[in-house]
Design a protein around this motif. Structure first.
Motif, mmCIF file in Angstrom:
data_model
loop_
_atom_site.group_PDB
_atom_site.id
_atom_site.type_symbol
_atom_site.label_atom_id
_atom_site.label_comp_id
_atom_site.label_asym_id
_atom_site.label_seq_id
_atom_site.Cartn_x
_atom_site.Cartn_y
_atom_site.Cartn_z
ATOM 1 N N PRO A 424 -2.360 -21.090 -17.480
ATOM 2 C CA PRO A 424 -3.295 -20.629 -16.537
ATOM 3 C C PRO A 424 -3.402 -22.023 -15.298
ATOM 4 O O PRO A 424 -3.653 -21.396 -14.156
ATOM 5 N N LYS A 425 -1.918 -22.618 -15.168
ATOM 6 C CA LYS A 425 -1.768 -23.255 -13.756
ATOM 7 C C LYS A 425 -0.604 -23.496 -13.691
ATOM 8 O O LYS A 425 0.357 -23.352 -14.351
ATOM 9 N N PRO A 426 0.234 -23.174 -12.758
ATOM 10 C CA PRO A 426 1.620 -23.144 -12.081
ATOM 11 C C PRO A 426 1.815 -24.110 -12.111
ATOM 12 O O PRO A 426 1.493 -25.589 -11.851
ATOM 13 N N GLN A 427 3.288 -24.357 -12.964
ATOM 14 C CA GLN A 427 3.911 -25.819 -13.361
ATOM 15 C C GLN A 427 5.423 -25.409 -13.340
ATOM 16 O O GLN A 427 6.033 -25.941 -13.862
ATOM 17 N N HIS A 428 5.707 -24.590 -12.311
ATOM 18 C CA HIS A 428 7.373 -24.918 -11.875
ATOM 19 C C HIS A 428 7.764 -26.014 -11.281
ATOM 20 O O HIS A 428 9.086 -25.872 -11.398
ATOM 21 N N TYR A 429 7.067 -27.050 -11.158
ATOM 22 C CA TYR A 429 7.974 -28.574 -11.065
ATOM 23 C C TYR A 429 7.936 -28.837 -12.203
ATOM 24 O O TYR A 429 8.430 -30.231 -11.961
ATOM 25 N N ASN A 430 7.800 -28.327 -13.729
ATOM 26 C CA ASN A 430 8.269 -28.493 -14.371
ATOM 27 C C ASN A 430 9.991 -28.139 -15.201
ATOM 28 O O ASN A 430 10.032 -28.285 -16.047
ATOM 29 N N TYR A 431 10.338 -27.504 -14.143
ATOM 30 C CA TYR A 431 12.071 -27.487 -14.546
ATOM 31 C C TYR A 431 12.469 -28.025 -13.904
ATOM 32 O O TYR A 431 13.132 -27.582 -12.331
ATOM 33 N N ASP A 432 13.553 -28.855 -13.900
ATOM 34 C CA ASP A 432 14.409 -29.290 -13.218
ATOM 35 C C ASP A 432 15.810 -29.107 -13.104
ATOM 36 O O ASP A 432 16.132 -27.679 -13.982
ATOM 37 N N MET A 433 16.340 -29.955 -12.368
ATOM 38 C CA MET A 433 18.088 -29.172 -11.645
ATOM 39 C C MET A 433 18.251 -30.048 -12.116
ATOM 40 O O MET A 433 18.016 -31.307 -10.935
ATOM 41 N N TRP A 434 20.065 -30.963 -12.374
ATOM 42 C CA TRP A 434 20.202 -31.684 -12.192
ATOM 43 C C TRP A 434 21.867 -31.467 -11.871
ATOM 44 O O TRP A 434 22.391 -30.907 -11.466
ATOM 45 N N GLU A 435 22.657 -32.704 -10.926
ATOM 46 C CA GLU A 435 23.318 -32.973 -9.989
ATOM 47 C C GLU A 435 23.995 -34.460 -11.009
ATOM 48 O O GLU A 435 23.055 -34.964 -11.815
ATOM 49 N N GLY A 436 25.138 -34.064 -10.776
ATOM 50 C CA GLY A 436 26.040 -34.928 -11.739
ATOM 51 C C GLY A 436 26.853 -35.001 -13.112
ATOM 52 O O GLY A 436 26.908 -36.130 -13.695
ATOM 53 N N TYR A 474 6.485 -39.465 -11.220
ATOM 54 C CA TYR A 474 6.420 -38.241 -12.002
ATOM 55 C C TYR A 474 6.946 -37.545 -13.646
ATOM 56 O O TYR A 474 6.468 -38.412 -14.718
ATOM 57 N N ARG A 475 8.051 -37.705 -13.263
ATOM 58 C CA ARG A 475 8.920 -37.503 -14.500
ATOM 59 C C ARG A 475 9.516 -38.977 -15.484
ATOM 60 O O ARG A 475 9.470 -38.925 -16.851
ATOM 61 N N ALA A 476 9.690 -39.611 -14.182
ATOM 62 C CA ALA A 476 10.189 -40.989 -15.319
ATOM 63 C C ALA A 476 9.156 -41.307 -15.756
ATOM 64 O O ALA A 476 9.601 -42.089 -17.224
ATOM 65 N N GLY A 477 8.203 -41.072 -15.962
ATOM 66 C CA GLY A 477 6.785 -41.035 -16.715
ATOM 67 C C GLY A 477 6.311 -40.611 -18.441
ATOM 68 O O GLY A 477 5.346 -40.709 -18.868
ATOM 69 N N GLY A 478 7.502 -39.458 -18.064
ATOM 70 C CA GLY A 478 6.892 -38.434 -18.624
ATOM 71 C C GLY A 478 6.543 -37.077 -18.545
ATOM 72 O O GLY A 478 5.773 -36.937 -19.501
ATOM 73 N N GLY A 479 5.922 -36.883 -17.212
ATOM 74 C CA GLY A 479 5.094 -36.481 -16.570
ATOM 75 C C GLY A 479 5.703 -35.134 -17.151
ATOM 76 O O GLY A 479 6.970 -34.175 -16.989
ATOM 77 N N GLY A 480 5.085 -34.029 -17.078
ATOM 78 C CA GLY A 480 5.468 -32.713 -17.660
ATOM 79 C C GLY A 480 5.862 -32.252 -19.160
ATOM 80 O O GLY A 480 6.973 -31.472 -20.196
ATOM 81 N N HIS A 481 5.383 -33.104 -20.034
ATOM 82 C CA HIS A 481 5.897 -33.335 -21.738
ATOM 83 C C HIS A 481 6.576 -33.738 -21.763
ATOM 84 O O HIS A 481 7.957 -33.080 -22.390
ATOM 85 N N PHE A 482 7.985 -34.550 -20.847
ATOM 86 C CA PHE A 482 9.234 -35.044 -20.637
ATOM 87 C C PHE A 482 9.131 -36.356 -21.618
ATOM 88 O O PHE A 482 9.940 -37.544 -20.803
ATOM 89 N N ASN A 483 8.966 -35.906 -22.837
ATOM 90 C CA ASN A 483 8.301 -36.978 -23.540
ATOM 91 C C ASN A 483 9.633 -38.140 -24.021
ATOM 92 O O ASN A 483 9.390 -39.453 -24.189
ATOM 93 N N MET A 484 10.465 -37.539 -23.328
ATOM 94 C CA MET A 484 12.436 -38.374 -23.999
ATOM 95 C C MET A 484 12.153 -39.139 -23.287
ATOM 96 O O MET A 484 13.205 -40.478 -22.863
ATOM 97 N N PHE A 485 11.397 -38.869 -21.345
ATOM 98 C CA PHE A 485 11.975 -40.482 -20.438
ATOM 99 C C PHE A 485 10.764 -41.495 -20.641
ATOM 100 O O PHE A 485 11.081 -42.223 -20.190
ATOM 101 N N LYS A 486 9.671 -41.315 -21.158
ATOM 102 C CA LYS A 486 8.799 -42.131 -21.176
ATOM 103 C C LYS A 486 8.630 -43.733 -21.605
ATOM 104 O O LYS A 486 9.257 -43.959 -23.627
ATOM 105 N N GLY A 487 8.750 -44.639 -21.338
ATOM 106 C CA GLY A 487 8.544 -46.040 -22.157
ATOM 107 C C GLY A 487 10.090 -45.725 -22.100
ATOM 108 O O GLY A 487 10.531 -47.543 -22.248
ATOM 109 N N LYS A 488 10.762 -45.170 -20.801
ATOM 110 C CA LYS A 488 12.742 -45.672 -20.875
ATOM 111 C C LYS A 488 12.953 -46.785 -20.197
ATOM 112 O O LYS A 488 12.039 -46.971 -18.859
#
Length: 526
Positions: A424-436, A474-488
């Motif tokens: 129900p809400k655009p969440q394009h910001y929850n798709y990440d692309m990586w370098e390195g 936002y992502r470092a805190g687990g935002g977007g349901h990236f729970n693998m980063f939460k609390g790191k």
């Protein structure tokens, strides 16, 4: 028999939009408080029984509010000045109210001629509401008493920079609302209860089926079904337009950016000394090109607008080559110069060699050959800062698999965006692309098994090894349901906003080559 009609005007998710303008290209839009003001003032002239409420995410979201927060904050908040002029009765604190820190929010509250409500945001030590009384009661000359109670999605700690919410606790919105409704019923006299909830619906309004992960971010469906005594539930956060009834509760949500507002009409009759609801209805009214912006609002905003426009037109440097966005989907399917450029800036600022970022919205134009601040804020629309966190190789793979959920494959083998990232809400910001790192994502594979190549420095990335990576707060805190980063573990924080980091990088180098090393792609390629 005495009768009256209560009119409730409801805005939400204004996100700093005052003037009807797209700051990326300075074209006129059908949005913003200046146009809404014209309509509101006409309604307020013709009705003597009105309530004007904003439902949150108000003071952040445009270059004007960003420029104010960073460069003009010794002045009065332009959003608050507009709302004071319009005579708002109250506002609910939204999640984006904290983006610039509590100091700016508290100044906005202090300048407001109306209360800011949130029953479930409390002081961590005392458990008292952190921003004043969580409700107000408006009494009209005919004796009608309307109670307005505000609550906020309690999911904010999953998104916000911890420094911006120090000393605060975010109690469960549903449980807190249930408690305060009982308190009002036992301790106050009123004829009608309006709940303004900066949150949305977690279930389909017709079937009750879950429409998202039931994390607690949105609890409006449960509020309607399980809390007795709510007459009107004003909602937001999801940027939807809703106008309906659920379990006898009148529900409204007006979209975002001031493109529309909710008008709730309640007809009441006075029987035996008490007001009784006899009819209630709501409608979302869109703003169009026939509505002129209110002159007083334009005048109030003019000094901020002039300064913002000058700032946006500052020349910064040049791009050699093509860093424009021709297709958002194509940018997300294979390495692109814009994304690689942002990742390089993040790595440069953080001193690490692995980075992840997103194309935040589908309207991002990319960067032209001659770059101004306007071009930067058109692409990077959030006031993010950066964090370096230590994660495992498995965390990186899990994050890639999470991002891979962004895509689906149709019967003909064509790649499309997963509808859950658009509604129900655009969440394009929850798709990440990586370098390195090097990686391939194969959409023909099942969820959790789509990462078919994952290398670091030419070798297969070891899932048990630790890696320092840079991502936004936002992502470092687990935002977007990236729970693998939460609390790191956080190794470093870069407190300068990304827009400033980008501008400083371009000014320092003056000439940037648009290039990419094709370190990743989404399969199948066509």
């Amino acid at each position: 028999m005495e009768q009256c009609e209560l009119i409730v005007l409801h805005t939400s998710d204004i996100h700093g939009n005052i003037l009807p303008i797209n700051y990326g290209n300075n074209k006129q839009t059908n949005s913003g408080l200046a146009k809404l003001a014209t309509v509101f003032k006409n309604i307020l002239k013709t009705s003597d029984c009105t309530i004007l409420i904003d439902n949150g995410d108000l003071i952040q979201g445009t270059p004007l509010t960003y420029h104010f927060a960073k460069h003009l904050n010794e002045l009065s908040n332009p959003i608050v000045s507009v709302m004071n002029d319009l005579g708002y009765d109250g506002a609910v604190i939204g999640n984006h109210e904290f983006n610039f820190g509590q100091g700016l929010l508290k100044n906005a509250i202090r300048e407001s001629k109306f209360p800011w409500l949130s029953a479930n945001i409390v002081k961590k030590q005392t458990k008292e509401p952190a921003f004043g009384k969580p409700y107000f009661i408006k009494t009209f000359p005919n004796g009608l008493r309307i109670a307005v109670l505000g609550v906020t999605t309690h999911y904010i700690p999953n998104w916000e920079n911890p420094d911006n919410i120090l000393g605060l606790e975010f109690l469960d919105a549903f449980e807190t609302l249930n408690k305060w409704v009982e308190y009002l019923q036992e301790n106050e006299q009123y004829d009608l209860l309006i709940v303004s909830y900066h949150g949305g619906f977690e279930r389909d309004l017709e079937t009750g089926a879950p429409t998202e992960q039931l994390t607690g971010e949105n609890q409006a469906y449960r509020m309607c079904m399980e809390i007795a005594g709510i007459d009107i539930l004003l909602t937001g956060h999801q940027h939807r337009q809703l106008s309906t009834q659920l379990n006898g509760v009148l529900v409204a949500q007006p979209g975002h950016m001031g493109q529309a507002f909710s008008k709730v009409s309640i007809k009441l009759e006075k029987l035996k000394g008490s007001w009784t609801i006899v009819e209630k209805a709501s409608d979302n009214i869109a703003i169009d090109e026939t509505t002129e912006p209110d002159g007083k609002i334009v005048e109030l905003t003019s000094p901020y607008e002039d300064s913002t426009q000058n700032w946006l037109d500052e020349p910064l440097g040049e791009i050699v080559g093509d860093m424009r966005v021709h297709s958002p989907l194509e940018v997300r399917k294979k390495d692109h110069p814009l994304i690689e450029f942002i990742n390089k800036i993040q790595m440069d600022a953080a001193g690490v060699d692995i980075s992840a970022t997103a194309l935040f919205h589908n309207g991002a134009p990319g960067l032209p050959n001659k770059v101004t601040m306007r071009d930067i804020v058109s692409n990077y629309v959030y006031p993010n800062t950066l964090k370096v966190i230590t994660v495992s190789g498995q965390d990186i793979k899990d994050a890639l698999e999470k991002s891979a959920e962004y895509f689906i494959l149709d019967d003909e083998g064509e790649i499309h965006v997963n509808p859950s990232f658009e509604s129900p809400k655009p969440q394009h910001y929850n798709y990440d692309m990586w370098e390195g790192i090097e990686y391939h994502i194969d959409i023909s594979k099942s969820h959790g098994n789509r990462v078919t190549l994952l290398k670091y420095k030419g070798e297969t990335l070891k899932l048990s090894d630790p890696f320092n990576i840079v991502v936004n707060n936002y992502r470092a805190g687990g935002g977007g349901h990236f729970n693998m980063f939460k609390g790191k573990p956080v190794k470093k924080e870069i407190q300068t906003d990304m827009t400033e980091l980008i501008a400083n990088y371009i000014q320092r180098h003056r000439e940037i080559e648009a290039s990419c090393n094709d370190n990743w792609s989404v399969l199948p390629l066509k």
